[in-house]
Design a protein around this motif. Sequence first.
Motif, PDB file in Angstrom:
ATOM      1  N   PHE A   1      32.611 -16.221  -7.928  1.00 17.59           N
ATOM      2  CA  PHE A   1      31.788 -17.373  -7.523  1.00 17.59           C
ATOM      3  C   PHE A   1      32.610 -18.325  -6.647  1.00 17.59           C
ATOM      4  CE2 PHE A   1      30.114 -21.653  -8.705  1.00 17.59           C
ATOM      5  CZ  PHE A   1      28.771 -21.497  -8.419  1.00 17.59           C
ATOM      6  N   ALA A   2      33.829 -18.653  -7.121  1.00 15.26           N
ATOM      7  CA  ALA A   2      34.708 -19.557  -6.358  1.00 15.26           C
ATOM      8  C   ALA A   2      35.112 -18.922  -5.032  1.00 15.26           C
ATOM      9  CB  ALA A   2      35.940 -19.919  -7.187  1.00 15.26           C
ATOM     10  N   ALA A   3      35.294 -17.604  -5.045  1.00 16.24           N
ATOM     11  CA  ALA A   3      35.734 -16.928  -3.807  1.00 16.24           C
ATOM     12  C   ALA A   3      34.659 -17.033  -2.726  1.00 16.24           C
ATOM     13  CB  ALA A   3      36.068 -15.462  -4.107  1.00 16.24           C
ATOM     14  N   TYR A   4      33.386 -16.759  -3.063  1.00 15.55           N
ATOM     15  CA  TYR A   4      32.404 -16.844  -1.971  1.00 15.55           C
ATOM     16  C   TYR A   4      32.082 -18.282  -1.607  1.00 15.55           C
ATOM     17  CZ  TYR A   4      28.351 -16.632  -5.349  1.00 15.55           C
ATOM     18  OH  TYR A   4      27.439 -16.831  -6.356  1.00 15.55           O
ATOM     19  N   ARG A   5      32.190 -19.211  -2.555  1.00 17.26           N
ATOM     20  CA  ARG A   5      31.976 -20.619  -2.207  1.00 17.26           C
ATOM     21  C   ARG A   5      33.105 -21.156  -1.322  1.00 17.26           C
ATOM     22  NH1 ARG A   5      28.879 -24.806  -5.921  1.00 17.26           N
ATOM     23  NH2 ARG A   5      26.916 -23.730  -5.995  1.00 17.26           N
ATOM     24  N   SER A   6      34.262 -20.485  -1.328  1.00 15.64           N
ATOM     25  CA  SER A   6      35.388 -20.924  -0.499  1.00 15.64           C
ATOM     26  C   SER A   6      35.273 -20.458   0.945  1.00 15.64           C
ATOM     27  CB  SER A   6      36.706 -20.398  -1.082  1.00 15.64           C
ATOM     28  OG  SER A   6      37.069 -21.196  -2.173  1.00 15.64           O
ATOM     29  N   ASP A   7      34.290 -19.630   1.230  1.00 19.47           N
ATOM     30  CA  ASP A   7      34.085 -19.137   2.594  1.00 19.47           C
ATOM     31  C   ASP A   7      33.455 -20.273   3.417  1.00 19.47           C
ATOM     32  OD1 ASP A   7      32.951 -18.001   4.874  1.00 19.47           O
ATOM     33  OD2 ASP A   7      32.419 -16.134   3.851  1.00 19.47           O
ATOM     34  N   PRO A   8      34.129 -20.746   4.490  1.00 18.01           N
ATOM     35  CA  PRO A   8      33.594 -21.881   5.254  1.00 18.01           C
ATOM     36  C   PRO A   8      32.185 -21.630   5.795  1.00 18.01           C
ATOM     37  CG  PRO A   8      35.852 -21.413   5.902  1.00 18.01           C
ATOM     38  CD  PRO A   8      35.434 -20.302   4.987  1.00 18.01           C
ATOM     39  N   ASP A   9      31.855 -20.384   6.122  1.00 19.63           N
ATOM     40  CA  ASP A   9      30.500 -20.080   6.607  1.00 19.63           C
ATOM     41  C   ASP A   9      29.451 -20.292   5.516  1.00 19.63           C
ATOM     42  OD1 ASP A   9      31.271 -19.512   9.101  1.00 19.63           O
ATOM     43  OD2 ASP A   9      31.129 -17.317   8.924  1.00 19.63           O
ATOM     44  N   ILE A  10      29.836 -19.992   4.289  1.00 25.86           N
ATOM     45  CA  ILE A  10      28.908 -20.163   3.160  1.00 25.86           C
ATOM     46  C   ILE A  10      28.737 -21.649   2.820  1.00 25.86           C
ATOM     47  CG2 ILE A  10      28.616 -19.662   0.668  1.00 25.86           C
ATOM     48  CD1 ILE A  10      28.238 -17.191   2.383  1.00 25.86           C
ATOM     49  N   ALA A  11      29.835 -22.405   2.949  1.00 24.82           N
ATOM     50  CA  ALA A  11      29.816 -23.820   2.552  1.00 24.82           C
ATOM     51  C   ALA A  11      29.248 -24.742   3.631  1.00 24.82           C
ATOM     52  CB  ALA A  11      31.240 -24.266   2.215  1.00 24.82           C
ATOM     53  N   ARG A  12      29.066 -24.209   4.841  1.00 23.12           N
ATOM     54  CA  ARG A  12      28.758 -25.067   5.991  1.00 23.12           C
ATOM     55  C   ARG A  12      27.601 -26.041   5.738  1.00 23.12           C
ATOM     56  NH1 ARG A  12      27.001 -23.186  11.948  1.00 23.12           N
ATOM     57  NH2 ARG A  12      27.163 -25.254  12.905  1.00 23.12           N
ATOM     58  N   TYR A  13      26.511 -25.572   5.175  1.00 21.51           N
ATOM     59  CA  TYR A  13      25.333 -26.434   4.951  1.00 21.51           C
ATOM     60  C   TYR A  13      25.150 -26.751   3.477  1.00 21.51           C
ATOM     61  CZ  TYR A  13      24.440 -24.697   9.637  1.00 21.51           C
ATOM     62  OH  TYR A  13      24.567 -24.370  10.956  1.00 21.51           O
ATOM     63  N   GLN A  14      26.188 -26.583   2.705  1.00 24.74           N
ATOM     64  CA  GLN A  14      26.083 -26.809   1.269  1.00 24.74           C
ATOM     65  C   GLN A  14      26.875 -28.047   0.865  1.00 24.74           C
ATOM     66  OE1 GLN A  14      23.880 -25.206  -0.308  1.00 24.74           O
ATOM     67  NE2 GLN A  14      24.316 -23.066  -0.617  1.00 24.74           N
ATOM     68  N   SER A  15      26.661 -28.494  -0.384  1.00 22.14           N
ATOM     69  CA  SER A  15      27.192 -29.790  -0.813  1.00 22.14           C
ATOM     70  C   SER A  15      28.696 -29.791  -1.058  1.00 22.14           C
ATOM     71  CB  SER A  15      26.484 -30.203  -2.104  1.00 22.14           C
ATOM     72  OG  SER A  15      26.669 -29.188  -3.075  1.00 22.14           O
ATOM     73  N   TRP A  16      29.299 -28.604  -1.190  1.00 19.13           N
ATOM     74  CA  TRP A  16      30.726 -28.574  -1.529  1.00 19.13           C
ATOM     75  C   TRP A  16      31.579 -28.360  -0.278  1.00 19.13           C
ATOM     76  CZ3 TRP A  16      27.273 -24.666  -2.785  1.00 19.13           C
ATOM     77  CH2 TRP A  16      27.476 -23.438  -2.148  1.00 19.13           C
ATOM     78  N   ASP A  17      32.889 -28.663  -0.445  1.00 21.14           N
ATOM     79  CA  ASP A  17      33.858 -28.431   0.624  1.00 21.14           C
ATOM     80  C   ASP A  17      34.736 -27.253   0.247  1.00 21.14           C
ATOM     81  OD1 ASP A  17      33.143 -30.623   2.319  1.00 21.14           O
ATOM     82  OD2 ASP A  17      34.013 -31.943   0.790  1.00 21.14           O
ATOM     83  N   THR A  18      35.425 -26.720   1.245  1.00 15.41           N
ATOM     84  CA  THR A  18      36.348 -25.612   0.973  1.00 15.41           C
ATOM     85  C   THR A  18      37.777 -26.137   1.077  1.00 15.41           C
ATOM     86  OG1 THR A  18      36.330 -24.980   3.302  1.00 15.41           O
ATOM     87  CG2 THR A  18      34.776 -23.869   1.851  1.00 15.41           C
ATOM     88  N   PRO A  19      38.740 -25.520   0.395  1.00 14.24           N
ATOM     89  CA  PRO A  19      38.546 -24.431  -0.558  1.00 14.24           C
ATOM     90  C   PRO A  19      37.843 -24.921  -1.820  1.00 14.24           C
ATOM     91  CG  PRO A  19      40.821 -25.171  -0.621  1.00 14.24           C
ATOM     92  CD  PRO A  19      40.164 -25.940   0.483  1.00 14.24           C
ATOM     93  N   TYR A  20      37.062 -24.025  -2.401  1.00 10.44           N
ATOM     94  CA  TYR A  20      36.357 -24.300  -3.655  1.00 10.44           C
ATOM     95  C   TYR A  20      37.179 -23.638  -4.753  1.00 10.44           C
ATOM     96  CZ  TYR A  20      32.349 -24.690  -6.822  1.00 10.44           C
ATOM     97  OH  TYR A  20      31.516 -24.991  -7.864  1.00 10.44           O
ATOM     98  N   THR A  21      37.734 -24.455  -5.643  1.00 12.89           N
ATOM     99  CA  THR A  21      38.744 -23.939  -6.574  1.00 12.89           C
ATOM    100  C   THR A  21      38.124 -23.465  -7.895  1.00 12.89           C
ATOM    101  OG1 THR A  21      39.056 -26.073  -7.606  1.00 12.89           O
ATOM    102  CG2 THR A  21      40.411 -25.626  -5.669  1.00 12.89           C
ATOM    103  N   ALA A  22      38.961 -22.812  -8.690  1.00 13.24           N
ATOM    104  CA  ALA A  22      38.533 -22.379 -10.022  1.00 13.24           C
ATOM    105  C   ALA A  22      38.140 -23.592 -10.869  1.00 13.24           C
ATOM    106  CB  ALA A  22      39.666 -21.616 -10.700  1.00 13.24           C
ATOM    107  N   VAL A  23      38.815 -24.728 -10.645  1.00 13.27           N
ATOM    108  CA  VAL A  23      38.487 -25.950 -11.408  1.00 13.27           C
ATOM    109  C   VAL A  23      37.095 -26.448 -11.009  1.00 13.27           C
ATOM    110  CG1 VAL A  23      39.187 -28.360 -11.821  1.00 13.27           C
ATOM    111  CG2 VAL A  23      40.919 -26.557 -11.639  1.00 13.27           C
ATOM    112  N   ASP A  24      36.787 -26.401  -9.688  1.00 14.98           N
ATOM    113  CA  ASP A  24      35.434 -26.777  -9.238  1.00 14.98           C
ATOM    114  C   ASP A  24      34.400 -25.863  -9.903  1.00 14.98           C
ATOM    115  OD1 ASP A  24      36.430 -28.684  -7.429  1.00 14.98           O
ATOM    116  OD2 ASP A  24      36.732 -27.143  -5.890  1.00 14.98           O
ATOM    117  N   ALA A  25      34.718 -24.583  -9.959  1.00 13.59           N
ATOM    118  CA  ALA A  25      33.779 -23.609 -10.529  1.00 13.59           C
ATOM    119  C   ALA A  25      33.572 -23.868 -12.021  1.00 13.59           C
ATOM    120  CB  ALA A  25      34.294 -22.184 -10.304  1.00 13.59           C
TER     121      ALA A  25
END
Length: 184
Positions: free
Chosen positions: A22-46
């Motif tokens: 989950f954290a790995a795909y949320r860390s992809d800048p293309d995936i995060a571009r229009y989403q509420s989180w920033d990258t890198p998305y860490t295990a702690v965020d997850a």
Amino acid sequence: MRPIVTERLLLRPLRREDLPAFAAYRSDPDIARYQSWDTPYTAVDAERILGGPVDGDAEPEPGAWRQVAAVDRVTGTLHGDCAVRLLADQPATAEVGVTFARAAQGRGLATEALGAAVSDLFEVQGLHRVFASADDRNRPVQRLLERLGFRREATFLEADWFKGEWTTLLVYAVLAREWREGRR
Ligand SMILES: CC(C)(COP(=O)(O)OP(=O)(O)OC[C@H]1O[C@@H](n2cnc3c(N)ncnc32)[C@H](O)[C@@H]1OP(=O)(O)O)[C@@H](O)C(=O)NCCC(=O)NCCS
């Protein structure tokens, strides 16, 4: 929530074991571009998304997001997730979102997952209206929502200060009766 089985996927609450993928795909800048989180998305965020030291099987509070994992029925690989939030200030109304890892895109899996999640909201949970918000530059999610029969019902022009710029938000919605009509 009860697990939902589709042709290629199993939908079930997000669990602790899903968090690295989950954290790995949320860390992809293309995936995060229009989403509420920033990258890198860490295990702690997850971890935080599960709301504490329990797995995601507990019912969320009204108004809180539930993350539904979409895993491959055969291999168990986490391909993506649907997010569902029952509104606290309206009965029988939910907001949904969908995120799929880049490697799992372009195969109709996200449409299959969100379609099944929305069917469950209407047919099992008895909801009246389901809606989603989309950045007007995010064409893939607009195509997905239109494929499922959501109506584009509002445009909020440069209404959202998001990641350093004014952005335009589109709202898509479908009512229970439209959903049933569309599937007849
Ligand atoms: C939104 C998102 C999930 C859409 O992913 P996607 O891969 O385009 O959606 P699907 O899995 O439904 O695949 C549909 C695409 O696969 C193609 N496809 C191939 N085989 C298919 C099949 N068997 N069935 C259906 N579609 C198929 C479709 O033609 C379509 O391509 P097109 O949009 O170019 O016409 C993805 O872009 C994403 O995760 N984005 C980042 C997160 C985000 O911004 N989410 C929106 C916030 S609400």
